[in-house]
Design a protein around this motif. Structure first.
Motif, PDB file in Angstrom:
ATOM      1  N   HIS A   1       2.050   3.943  -7.654  1.00 62.29           N
ATOM      2  CA  HIS A   1       3.094   3.209  -8.369  1.00 62.29           C
ATOM      3  C   HIS A   1       4.476   3.510  -7.777  1.00 62.29           C
ATOM      4  CE1 HIS A   1       0.817   1.390 -11.734  1.00 62.29           C
ATOM      5  NE2 HIS A   1      -0.046   2.339 -11.406  1.00 62.29           N
ATOM      6  N   GLU A   2       4.702   4.768  -7.433  1.00 64.21           N
ATOM      7  CA  GLU A   2       5.975   5.136  -6.817  1.00 64.21           C
ATOM      8  C   GLU A   2       6.122   4.448  -5.459  1.00 64.21           C
ATOM      9  OE1 GLU A   2       8.688   9.095  -5.920  1.00 64.21           O
ATOM     10  OE2 GLU A   2       6.618   9.366  -6.560  1.00 64.21           O
ATOM     11  N   MET A   3       5.030   4.384  -4.711  1.00 64.44           N
ATOM     12  CA  MET A   3       5.055   3.713  -3.408  1.00 64.44           C
ATOM     13  C   MET A   3       5.389   2.234  -3.571  1.00 64.44           C
ATOM     14  SD  MET A   3       4.224   4.632  -0.216  1.00 64.44           S
ATOM     15  CE  MET A   3       4.685   3.631   1.167  1.00 64.44           C
TER      16      MET A   3
ATOM     17  N   ASP B   1       7.035   0.872  -6.000  1.00 70.48           N
ATOM     18  CA  ASP B   1       8.450   0.789  -6.368  1.00 70.48           C
ATOM     19  C   ASP B   1       9.340   0.916  -5.140  1.00 70.48           C
ATOM     20  OD1 ASP B   1       7.834   0.473  -9.053  1.00 70.48           O
ATOM     21  OD2 ASP B   1       8.240   2.565  -9.577  1.00 70.48           O
ATOM     22  N   GLU B   2       8.983   1.823  -4.225  1.00 69.99           N
ATOM     23  CA  GLU B   2       9.776   1.998  -3.017  1.00 69.99           C
ATOM     24  C   GLU B   2       9.668   0.785  -2.094  1.00 69.99           C
ATOM     25  OE1 GLU B   2       9.771   6.883  -2.971  1.00 69.99           O
ATOM     26  OE2 GLU B   2       8.664   5.830  -1.383  1.00 69.99           O
ATOM     27  N   ILE B   3       8.491   0.205  -1.990  1.00 69.34           N
ATOM     28  CA  ILE B   3       8.316  -1.026  -1.208  1.00 69.34           C
ATOM     29  C   ILE B   3       9.212  -2.124  -1.772  1.00 69.34           C
ATOM     30  CG2 ILE B   3       6.699  -2.896  -0.649  1.00 69.34           C
ATOM     31  CD1 ILE B   3       4.482  -0.676  -0.592  1.00 69.34           C
ATOM     32  N   ASN B   4       9.193  -2.286  -3.090  1.00 67.86           N
ATOM     33  CA  ASN B   4      10.028  -3.303  -3.732  1.00 67.86           C
ATOM     34  C   ASN B   4      11.508  -3.045  -3.483  1.00 67.86           C
ATOM     35  OD1 ASN B   4       7.992  -4.912  -4.819  1.00 67.86           O
ATOM     36  ND2 ASN B   4       7.796  -3.615  -6.620  1.00 67.86           N
TER      37      ASN B   4
ATOM     38  N   GLU C   1      -5.598   7.012  -0.941  1.00 67.62           N
ATOM     39  CA  GLU C   1      -5.597   8.474  -1.028  1.00 67.62           C
ATOM     40  C   GLU C   1      -4.459   8.995  -1.902  1.00 67.62           C
ATOM     41  OE1 GLU C   1      -5.465   9.703   3.047  1.00 67.62           O
ATOM     42  OE2 GLU C   1      -7.560   9.198   3.394  1.00 67.62           O
ATOM     43  N   LEU C   2      -3.493   8.145  -2.195  1.00 67.91           N
ATOM     44  CA  LEU C   2      -2.422   8.522  -3.110  1.00 67.91           C
ATOM     45  C   LEU C   2      -2.955   8.543  -4.533  1.00 67.91           C
ATOM     46  CD1 LEU C   2       0.418   6.217  -1.744  1.00 67.91           C
ATOM     47  CD2 LEU C   2       0.343   8.705  -1.548  1.00 67.91           C
ATOM     48  N   SER C   3      -2.400   9.409  -5.349  1.00 67.19           N
ATOM     49  CA  SER C   3      -2.754   9.394  -6.772  1.00 67.19           C
ATOM     50  C   SER C   3      -2.247   8.084  -7.369  1.00 67.19           C
ATOM     51  CB  SER C   3      -2.105  10.581  -7.497  1.00 67.19           C
ATOM     52  OG  SER C   3      -0.702  10.392  -7.575  1.00 67.19           O
ATOM     53  N   ARG C   4      -2.731   7.760  -8.541  1.00 70.25           N
ATOM     54  CA  ARG C   4      -2.289   6.529  -9.201  1.00 70.25           C
ATOM     55  C   ARG C   4      -0.763   6.541  -9.388  1.00 70.25           C
ATOM     56  NH1 ARG C   4      -4.619   2.438 -11.909  1.00 70.25           N
ATOM     57  NH2 ARG C   4      -3.566   1.555 -13.726  1.00 70.25           N
TER      58      ARG C   4
ATOM     59  N   GLY D   1      12.125   9.080  -3.067  1.00 70.96           N
ATOM     60  CA  GLY D   1      11.383  10.082  -3.814  1.00 70.96           C
ATOM     61  C   GLY D   1      10.074  10.499  -3.163  1.00 70.96           C
ATOM     62  N   LEU D   2       9.322   9.538  -2.652  1.00 72.47           N
ATOM     63  CA  LEU D   2       8.023   9.812  -2.043  1.00 72.47           C
ATOM     64  C   LEU D   2       8.058   9.694  -0.528  1.00 72.47           C
ATOM     65  CD1 LEU D   2       4.915  10.258  -2.447  1.00 72.47           C
ATOM     66  CD2 LEU D   2       4.716   7.755  -2.557  1.00 72.47           C
ATOM     67  N   SER D   3       8.879   8.817  -0.008  1.00 70.53           N
ATOM     68  CA  SER D   3       8.751   8.402   1.390  1.00 70.53           C
ATOM     69  C   SER D   3      10.014   8.571   2.212  1.00 70.53           C
ATOM     70  CB  SER D   3       8.369   6.919   1.443  1.00 70.53           C
ATOM     71  OG  SER D   3       7.215   6.662   0.700  1.00 70.53           O
ATOM     72  N   ARG D   4       9.787   8.694   3.513  1.00 74.18           N
ATOM     73  CA  ARG D   4      10.862   8.599   4.493  1.00 74.18           C
ATOM     74  C   ARG D   4      10.995   7.130   4.883  1.00 74.18           C
ATOM     75  NH1 ARG D   4      10.522  12.946   8.854  1.00 74.18           N
ATOM     76  NH2 ARG D   4      11.281  14.056   7.017  1.00 74.18           N
TER      77      ARG D   4
END
Length: 143
Positions: A60-62, A64-67, A53-56, A24-27
């Motif tokens: 959170h989305e980042m 989630d993607e890391i997890n 620099e990311l919004s809150r 959703g957010l990342s490659r």
């Protein structure tokens, strides 16, 4: 950060990695080093350098993607330890490393950066690993 500029992957990341797919957010990238199961997440936001620099909501989305990456990488490689880090000292573009580590790997117990010579994936092994990752993450390279 510029809302008007298009996202572009840093050339060093593009040269060192293979595209796994898009979340959703990342490659999602696979580092071309057979010694370490090593994924990299790069938010598709132009000019982004720091996690703060990311919004809150994006933070959170980042996370989630890391997890999500960590769980898939863990299921595939069964590591002794999972290393998750953002450094950006060489490549300023925000990117998060998710690295599965095994006791006795080429760098254990030190960090993986700057240790020995990289072992590039052979085409068949690269495609096998990319297939496992894409299946686990439910992504395609063209998404």
């Amino acid at each position: 950060m510029s809302a008007d500029a298009p996202f572009a992957l840093d050339p060093r990341l593009a040269d060192d990695c293979f595209v796994v797919g898009e979340l959703g957010l990342s490659r999602v990238l696979l580092m071309d080093d057979l010694r370490f199961p090593w994924l990299i997440l790069v938010p598709r936001i132009a000019g982004l350098r720091e996690l703060v620099e990311l919004s809150r909501e994006q933070q959170h989305e980042m996370l989630d993607e890391i997890n999500r990456l960590a769980h898939v990488l863990h299921a595939i490689t069964r590591p002794d330890k999972m290393n998750i880090a953002t450094l950006g000292n060489v490549v300023a573009q925000l990117h998060v490393h998710v690295i599965a580590r095994h006791v006795g790997d080429a760098a254990w117990p030190r960090p993986v950066w700057g240790v020995g010579e990289r072992l590039r994936y052979a085409a068949d092994e690269r495609e096998r690993v990319l297939g496992l990752l894409r299946a686990g993450l439910a992504v395609s390279p063209d998404a």
